[in-house]
Design a protein around this motif. Structure first.
Motif, mmCIF file in Angstrom:
data_model
loop_
_atom_site.group_PDB
_atom_site.id
_atom_site.type_symbol
_atom_site.label_atom_id
_atom_site.label_comp_id
_atom_site.label_asym_id
_atom_site.label_seq_id
_atom_site.Cartn_x
_atom_site.Cartn_y
_atom_site.Cartn_z
ATOM 1 N N GLY A 227 0.782 -1.232 0.000
ATOM 2 C CA GLY A 227 0.000 0.000 0.000
ATOM 3 C C GLY A 227 0.810 1.275 0.000
ATOM 4 N N ASP A 228 2.127 1.176 0.107
ATOM 5 C CA ASP A 228 2.964 2.380 0.168
ATOM 6 C C ASP A 228 3.154 2.950 -1.236
ATOM 7 N N PRO A 229 2.675 4.151 -1.521
ATOM 8 C CA PRO A 229 2.787 4.715 -2.872
ATOM 9 C C PRO A 229 4.207 5.081 -3.266
ATOM 10 N N ASP A 230 5.106 5.151 -2.283
ATOM 11 C CA ASP A 230 6.492 5.504 -2.587
ATOM 12 C C ASP A 230 7.339 4.293 -2.977
ATOM 13 N N ILE A 231 6.786 3.104 -2.818
ATOM 14 C CA ILE A 231 7.494 1.897 -3.250
ATOM 15 C C ILE A 231 7.133 1.627 -4.706
ATOM 16 N N ILE A 232 8.132 1.694 -5.567
ATOM 17 C CA ILE A 232 7.916 1.500 -7.003
ATOM 18 C C ILE A 232 8.052 0.033 -7.369
ATOM 19 N N GLY A 233 8.977 -0.642 -6.726
ATOM 20 C CA GLY A 233 9.209 -2.059 -6.999
ATOM 21 C C GLY A 233 10.054 -2.679 -5.913
ATOM 22 N N PHE A 234 10.343 -3.966 -6.077
ATOM 23 C CA PHE A 234 11.111 -4.703 -5.079
ATOM 24 C C PHE A 234 12.259 -5.449 -5.752
ATOM 25 N N HIS A 235 13.483 -5.150 -5.315
ATOM 26 C CA HIS A 235 14.602 -6.000 -5.723
ATOM 27 C C HIS A 235 14.680 -7.129 -4.718
ATOM 28 N N ILE A 236 14.510 -8.351 -5.210
ATOM 29 C CA ILE A 236 14.248 -9.459 -4.300
ATOM 30 C C ILE A 236 15.501 -10.222 -3.893
ATOM 31 N N SER A 237 16.433 -10.476 -4.810
ATOM 32 C CA SER A 237 17.646 -11.239 -4.509
ATOM 33 C C SER A 237 17.291 -12.558 -3.822
ATOM 34 N N PRO A 238 16.733 -13.529 -4.578
ATOM 35 C CA PRO A 238 16.155 -14.723 -3.963
ATOM 36 C C PRO A 238 17.142 -15.682 -3.322
ATOM 37 N N LYS A 239 18.419 -15.635 -3.709
ATOM 38 C CA LYS A 239 19.443 -16.483 -3.089
ATOM 39 C C LYS A 239 19.027 -17.952 -3.060
ATOM 40 N N GLY A 240 18.791 -18.499 -4.249
ATOM 41 C CA GLY A 240 18.503 -19.917 -4.367
ATOM 42 C C GLY A 240 17.046 -20.301 -4.212
ATOM 43 N N ARG A 241 16.160 -19.337 -3.974
ATOM 44 C CA ARG A 241 14.747 -19.652 -3.763
ATOM 45 C C ARG A 241 13.891 -19.304 -4.972
ATOM 46 N N GLY A 242 14.514 -19.145 -6.133
ATOM 47 C CA GLY A 242 13.791 -18.698 -7.312
ATOM 48 C C GLY A 242 12.746 -19.652 -7.835
#
Length: 261
Positions: A227-242
């Motif tokens: 819900g935060d309008p200032d968050i455009i996206g997420f860099h996830i860096s899954p570290k083996g959980r892709g």
């Protein structure tokens, strides 16, 4: 301006990264993944382009030699992509997003100004990056890539001393010493030198979950993130959980429901 999105990938794409690419298309961006081999099962709307025309495969040998079977070793892909994204910037190819960046809303840039965000309190991230072709950071990498040893002139004193000591122990390349030396650390140093840190977006713009992957993969109240309008996206860096299945109640499950195939 809503830019084209470009990235590089080496090897097969996992389910999480395919989901992230779908999110980028869903936000109205043209998306192109560069690779040396054709990529199978790309989402609709994602193009595949030849990487050799941007930066030759052989450049990896200047970073870390391959094994007898020709396979890239250790962190070669990471370091190669650090140079690859700068080559794309020089060609005005578009906005670089790592393949594990999930977009929540479209990205808008001013093509005359740099676009990046803080990843840590004193370090920029390069997973989300746009630089005008004539930017001093692009020029610095263009100069660096002409060197045989690929030793930047922007290294901090402690990194220079570390490299000198390692050379006495037989290390030949700076790339053998520090995995991220051409990545966020380089971008931060060069942006500071060019007076461009003022363009950096707040950390939460793209890196709200990067340092704590559990915020993405584990169930919790995600309303503050979604819900935060200032968050455009997420860099996830899954570290083996892709390729793990989304857990109900997690941000991953929310994204899968929104952007899933």
């Amino acid at each position: 301006m809503r830019p084209d999105i470009v990235t590089f990938w080496h090897g097969p794409l996992d389910a999480l990264r395919l989901l992230c690419l779908r999110s980028q298309v869903a936000m109205g961006h043209k998306v192109t993944v560069y690779s040396f081999d054709p990529l199978a099962q790309l989402p609709d709307g994602v193009g595949n382009a030849e990487a050799e025309a941007i930066l030759p495969h052989s450049f990896a040998e200047r970073l870390r030699p391959t094994g007898p079977d020709g396979v890239w070793r250790d962190w070669t892909t990471l370091q190669f992509s650090d140079f690859f994204r700068m080559r794309l910037m020089a060609r005005a190819a578009g906005l670089w997003l790592d393949a594990d960046v999930l977009l929540k809303k479209p990205v808008e840039i001013d093509p005359a100004k740099p676009y990046f965000a803080w990843e840590r309190p004193r370090q920029l991230g390069n997973s989300v990056l746009y630089l005008p072709p004539g930017d001093p950071i692009v020029a610095a990498f263009a100069s660096l890539i002409q060197q045989d040893e690929l030793t930047p002139d922007w290294l901090a004193l402690r990194h220079r001393l570390t490299f000198m000591l390692r050379k006495l122990r037989g290390y030949r390349r700076l790339s053998d010493v520090r995995v991220a030396i051409y990545g966020p650390a380089a971008l931060t140093a060069l942006a500071r030198r060019a007076g461009e840190l003022r363009y950096a977006l707040p950390k939460k713009s793209f890196y709200a979950v990067h340092a704590e992957p559990k915020l993405f993969f584990e169930p919790r109240d995600i309303s503050a993130l979604t819900g935060d309008p200032d968050i455009i996206g997420f860099h996830i860096s899954p570290k083996g959980r892709g390729n793990t299945a989304p857990v109900p109640g997690s941000l991953y499950a929310w994204a899968a429901e929104r952007f899933g195939a």
